[in-house]
Design an enzyme around this catalytic site. Structure first.
Site, PDB file in Angstrom:
ATOM      1  N   GLN A   1       0.857  -1.201   0.000  1.00 22.88           N
ATOM      2  CA  GLN A   1       0.000   0.000   0.000  1.00 22.88           C
ATOM      3  C   GLN A   1       0.888   1.245   0.000  1.00 22.88           C
ATOM      4  O   GLN A   1       0.387   2.365  -0.054  1.00 22.88           O
ATOM      5  CB  GLN A   1      -0.893   0.015   1.241  1.00 22.88           C
ATOM      6  CG  GLN A   1      -1.805  -1.194   1.341  1.00 22.88           C
ATOM      7  CD  GLN A   1      -2.490  -1.266   2.678  1.00 22.88           C
ATOM      8  OE1 GLN A   1      -3.615  -0.787   2.855  1.00 22.88           O
ATOM      9  NE2 GLN A   1      -1.825  -1.854   3.663  1.00 22.88           N
ATOM     10  N   ASN A   2       2.184   1.041   0.118  1.00 21.12           N
ATOM     11  CA  ASN A   2       3.115   2.153   0.280  1.00 21.12           C
ATOM     12  C   ASN A   2       3.495   2.765  -1.064  1.00 21.12           C
ATOM     13  O   ASN A   2       3.420   2.106  -2.099  1.00 21.12           O
ATOM     14  CB  ASN A   2       4.383   1.690   1.009  1.00 21.12           C
ATOM     15  CG  ASN A   2       4.052   1.145   2.395  1.00 21.12           C
ATOM     16  OD1 ASN A   2       2.984   1.429   2.940  1.00 21.12           O
ATOM     17  ND2 ASN A   2       4.931   0.322   2.930  1.00 21.12           N
TER      18      ASN A   2
ATOM     19  N   ASN B   1       2.674  -6.928  13.146  1.00 18.41           N
ATOM     20  CA  ASN B   1       2.178  -5.567  13.266  1.00 18.41           C
ATOM     21  C   ASN B   1       2.207  -5.166  14.732  1.00 18.41           C
ATOM     22  O   ASN B   1       1.786  -5.968  15.585  1.00 18.41           O
ATOM     23  CB  ASN B   1       0.746  -5.474  12.729  1.00 18.41           C
ATOM     24  CG  ASN B   1       0.378  -4.050  12.367  1.00 18.41           C
ATOM     25  OD1 ASN B   1       1.019  -3.432  11.531  1.00 18.41           O
ATOM     26  ND2 ASN B   1      -0.632  -3.515  13.053  1.00 18.41           N
TER      27      ASN B   1
ATOM     28  N   ASP C   1       6.486   4.498  -1.363  1.00 10.35           N
ATOM     29  CA  ASP C   1       7.860   4.976  -1.109  1.00 10.35           C
ATOM     30  C   ASP C   1       8.942   4.249  -1.900  1.00 10.35           C
ATOM     31  O   ASP C   1      10.122   4.561  -1.768  1.00 10.35           O
ATOM     32  CB  ASP C   1       8.166   4.888   0.399  1.00 10.35           C
ATOM     33  CG  ASP C   1       7.958   3.461   0.972  1.00 10.35           C
ATOM     34  OD1 ASP C   1       7.570   3.347   2.150  1.00 10.35           O
ATOM     35  OD2 ASP C   1       8.166   2.478   0.226  1.00 10.35           O
TER      36      ASP C   1
ATOM     37  N   HIS D   1      -1.470   1.581  -4.209  1.00  3.99           N
ATOM     38  CA  HIS D   1      -1.836   2.995  -4.054  1.00  3.99           C
ATOM     39  C   HIS D   1      -0.934   3.915  -4.855  1.00  3.99           C
ATOM     40  O   HIS D   1      -0.852   5.102  -4.587  1.00  3.99           O
ATOM     41  CB  HIS D   1      -1.831   3.383  -2.562  1.00  3.99           C
ATOM     42  CG  HIS D   1      -2.909   2.647  -1.802  1.00  3.99           C
ATOM     43  ND1 HIS D   1      -2.891   2.511  -0.434  1.00  3.99           N
ATOM     44  CD2 HIS D   1      -4.012   1.980  -2.214  1.00  3.99           C
ATOM     45  CE1 HIS D   1      -3.950   1.808  -0.047  1.00  3.99           C
ATOM     46  NE2 HIS D   1      -4.639   1.466  -1.118  1.00  3.99           N
TER      47      HIS D   1
ATOM     48  N   CYS E   1       1.198  19.037 -22.588  1.00  5.84           N
ATOM     49  CA  CYS E   1      -0.089  19.641 -23.036  1.00  5.84           C
ATOM     50  C   CYS E   1      -0.555  20.759 -22.110  1.00  5.84           C
ATOM     51  O   CYS E   1      -1.631  21.322 -22.298  1.00  5.84           O
ATOM     52  CB  CYS E   1      -1.164  18.551 -23.114  1.00  5.84           C
ATOM     53  SG  CYS E   1      -1.774  18.056 -21.489  1.00  5.84           S
TER      54      CYS E   1
ATOM     55  N   CYS F   1       0.020  13.520 -15.834  1.00  5.13           N
ATOM     56  CA  CYS F   1      -0.883  14.554 -16.346  1.00  5.13           C
ATOM     57  C   CYS F   1      -2.322  14.032 -16.359  1.00  5.13           C
ATOM     58  O   CYS F   1      -2.601  12.935 -16.857  1.00  5.13           O
ATOM     59  CB  CYS F   1      -0.478  14.934 -17.782  1.00  5.13           C
ATOM     60  SG  CYS F   1      -1.645  16.071 -18.552  1.00  5.13           S
TER      61      CYS F   1
HETATM   62  N1  APR Z   1       6.737  -2.583  13.204  1.00  4.79           N
HETATM   63  C1  APR Z   1       5.527  -3.209  13.159  1.00  4.79           C
HETATM   64  N2  APR Z   1       4.361  -2.538  12.996  1.00  4.79           N
HETATM   65  C2  APR Z   1       4.426  -1.193  12.872  1.00  4.79           C
HETATM   66  C3  APR Z   1       5.650  -0.474  12.906  1.00  4.79           C
HETATM   67  C4  APR Z   1       6.837  -1.226  13.081  1.00  4.79           C
HETATM   68  N3  APR Z   1       8.051  -0.649  13.129  1.00  4.79           N
HETATM   69  N4  APR Z   1       5.373   0.855  12.759  1.00  4.79           N
HETATM   70  C5  APR Z   1       4.025   0.957  12.644  1.00  4.79           C
HETATM   71  N5  APR Z   1       3.464  -0.265  12.719  1.00  4.79           N
HETATM   72  C6  APR Z   1       2.039  -0.601  12.580  1.00  4.79           C
HETATM   73  C7  APR Z   1       1.084   0.359  13.274  1.00  4.79           C
HETATM   74  O1  APR Z   1       0.780  -0.096  14.570  1.00  4.79           O
HETATM   75  C8  APR Z   1      -0.148   0.303  12.363  1.00  4.79           C
HETATM   76  O2  APR Z   1      -1.088  -0.666  12.816  1.00  4.79           O
HETATM   77  O3  APR Z   1       1.764  -0.472  11.191  1.00  4.79           O
HETATM   78  C9  APR Z   1       0.401  -0.136  11.004  1.00  4.79           C
HETATM   79  C10 APR Z   1       0.325   0.970   9.974  1.00  4.79           C
HETATM   80  O4  APR Z   1      -1.054   1.216   9.761  1.00  4.79           O
HETATM   81  P1  APR Z   1      -1.505   2.553   8.990  1.00  4.79           P
HETATM   82  O5  APR Z   1      -0.771   3.726   9.544  1.00  4.79           O
HETATM   83  O6  APR Z   1      -2.991   2.543   8.998  1.00  4.79           O
HETATM   84  O7  APR Z   1      -0.947   2.350   7.505  1.00  4.79           O
HETATM   85  P2  APR Z   1      -1.553   1.431   6.367  1.00  4.79           P
HETATM   86  O8  APR Z   1      -2.176   0.196   6.930  1.00  4.79           O
HETATM   87  O9  APR Z   1      -0.495   1.263   5.347  1.00  4.79           O
HETATM   88  O10 APR Z   1      -2.717   2.371   5.769  1.00  4.79           O
HETATM   89  C11 APR Z   1      -3.348   1.937   4.586  1.00  4.79           C
HETATM   90  O11 APR Z   1      -4.407   4.105   4.405  1.00  4.79           O
HETATM   91  O12 APR Z   1      -4.336   6.394   4.511  1.00  4.79           O
HETATM   92  C12 APR Z   1      -4.291   5.322   3.668  1.00  4.79           C
HETATM   93  O13 APR Z   1      -3.309   5.315   1.544  1.00  4.79           O
HETATM   94  C13 APR Z   1      -2.987   5.259   2.908  1.00  4.79           C
HETATM   95  O14 APR Z   1      -1.834   3.289   2.118  1.00  4.79           O
HETATM   96  C14 APR Z   1      -2.411   3.901   3.266  1.00  4.79           C
HETATM   97  C15 APR Z   1      -3.637   3.129   3.722  1.00  4.79           C
HETATM   98 ZN    ZN Z   2      -0.498  16.495 -20.536  1.00  2.00          ZN
END
Ligand code: APR
Ligand code: ZN
Length: 256
Positions: A102-103, A221, A105, A122, A158, A130
C-alpha cells in the site's frame, strides 16, 4: 516472541509460494511516518483534504496537497530497513511470489525486490501524471520547480494539471495492479502481512482472499488488526526485528 518466530520460520521454510503484503508500518523504521499510529500522518493532516474531488476542485487545495506530500515526510531519500531487506531475501531464496504494498515509497524496489514483483496498490510518489494526456514525469524532474510554479505544476506536453501518481481517496485503484494482486493472493500458500492496520479497502480484502483460498496467514504488526483472529501467527512487535530473525532462522533451517 521467539516461539512465534520459530513457527513463522517453519511456515516460510516450507513454502515457495509466499505473498508479502505491506503497509506504512514496514517503513517507519526507515524514518517514514505511518498514518494511524499516535503522531502518524492523519493525526497531523486531515484525510478529508486528500480526496480527488478536492484536488480537482481548486488550485488552492491542489497547492495544499502538493505541499503536504513534500512536507509530510512521505517523499524522502529514505533507505530500506531490515524488514524490506528480509523481504528481498525471500525473493532471492526463490520463495516469494510477489510483494503487494500500500506504500508509495519505492522502498521494496530499493531493497532489491524485482519491480515486476512489487504491486503498488496505491501508486507511487516516484512519478507525477498529467490528468489530461496521462504523460508521466519523474517526481525528481518537477520537485525543484514546485516553488517557482507556486506548487501548481503543469504538464510539459499539453499544459494539463499534474497529479502525484498516488491513489487519492475517492479514486479507484489501478485496475490491472489490483487484479494481479488478487490472483496472487488467491494462489499463494502463505500470506504475510507486515505493518498494516488493515482498515482500508479494497486493499484489506486481500488477506481475506488468501485465507479463503486456503493460504496460511501471518501478521507482523505492532498493534492489533481486525484479521488477527484469522491468522496462524500474530507478532505484535517491530517488523524489522521480527523479519530479520525469521530470515536468519530460515537460512539455518536450510543449512545456510
Ligand atoms: N513494526 C511493526 N508494525 C508497525 C511499525 C513497526 N516498526 N510501525 C508501525 N506499525 C504498525 C502500526 O501499529 C499500524 O497498525 O503499522 C500499522 C500501519 O497502519 P496505517 O498507519 O494505517 O498504515 P496502512 O495500513 O499502510 O494504511 C493503509 O491508508 O491512509 C491510507 O493510503 C494510505 O496506504 C495507506 C492506507
Ligand atoms: Zn499532458
Amino acid at each position: 516472541m521467539s516461539d512465534k518466530i520459530t513457527r513463522i520460520s517453519g511456515l516460510v521454510a516450507g513454502s515457495n509460494k509466499i505473498v508479502v503484503f505491506t503497509g506504512a508500518g514496514v517503513s517507519t523504521e526507515s524514518g517514514i511516518p505511518d498514518f494511524r499510529s499516535p503522531g502518524g500522518i492523519w493525526s497531523r493532516f486531515d484525510p478529508d483534504e486528500f480526496t480527488i474531488q478536492k484536488f480537482i476542485s481548486s488550485p488552492e487545495t491542489r497547492r495544499k496537497q502538493w505541499r503536504f506530500l513534500i512536507e509530510s515526510g512521505l517523499i524522502t531519500d529514505a533507505l530500506p530497513n531490515r524488514a524490506h531487506l528480509a523481504v528481498s531475501e525471500l525473493e532471492k531464496m526463490g520463495k516469494l511470489r510477489c510483494v503487494i504494498t500500500q506504500n508509495i515509497d519505492n522502498l521494496h524496489q530499493k531493497a532489491g525486490n524485482e519491480p515486476g514483483r512489487v504491486f503498488e496498490l496505491h501508486g507511487t510518489m516516484g512519478w507525477a501524471r498529467c490528468m489530461d494526456c496521462r504523460t508521466r514525469f519523474s517526481l525528481d524532474s518537477i520537485m525543484q520547480k514546485l516553488p517557482e510554479v507556486d506548487y501548481l505544476p503543469e504538464c510539459g506536453e499539453c499544459g494539463g494539471m499534474l497529479k502525484p501518481d498516488v491513489v487519492f481517496f475517492g479514486e479507484s485503484l489501478p485496475e490491472r495492479t489490483l487484479q494481479a494482486a488478487i490472483v496472487h493472493a488467491r494462489s499463494c500458500d502463505l500470506f504475510i502481512v507486515i505493518g498494516s492496520s488493515l482498515v482500508v479497502y479494497p486493499a484489506a480484502y486481500l488477506p481475506l482472499y488468501a485465507v479463503e483460498a486456503g493460504a496460511k496467514l501471518v501478521i507482523i504488526n505492532n498493534s492489533p488488526t481486525p484479521f488477527d483472529d484469522q491468522a496462524q501467527v500474530v507478532i505484535g512487535g517491530s517488523a524489522g526485528e521480527a523479519m530479520e530473525r525469521i530470515i536468519d532462522l530460515v537460512k539455518k533451517m536450510h543449512g545456510g
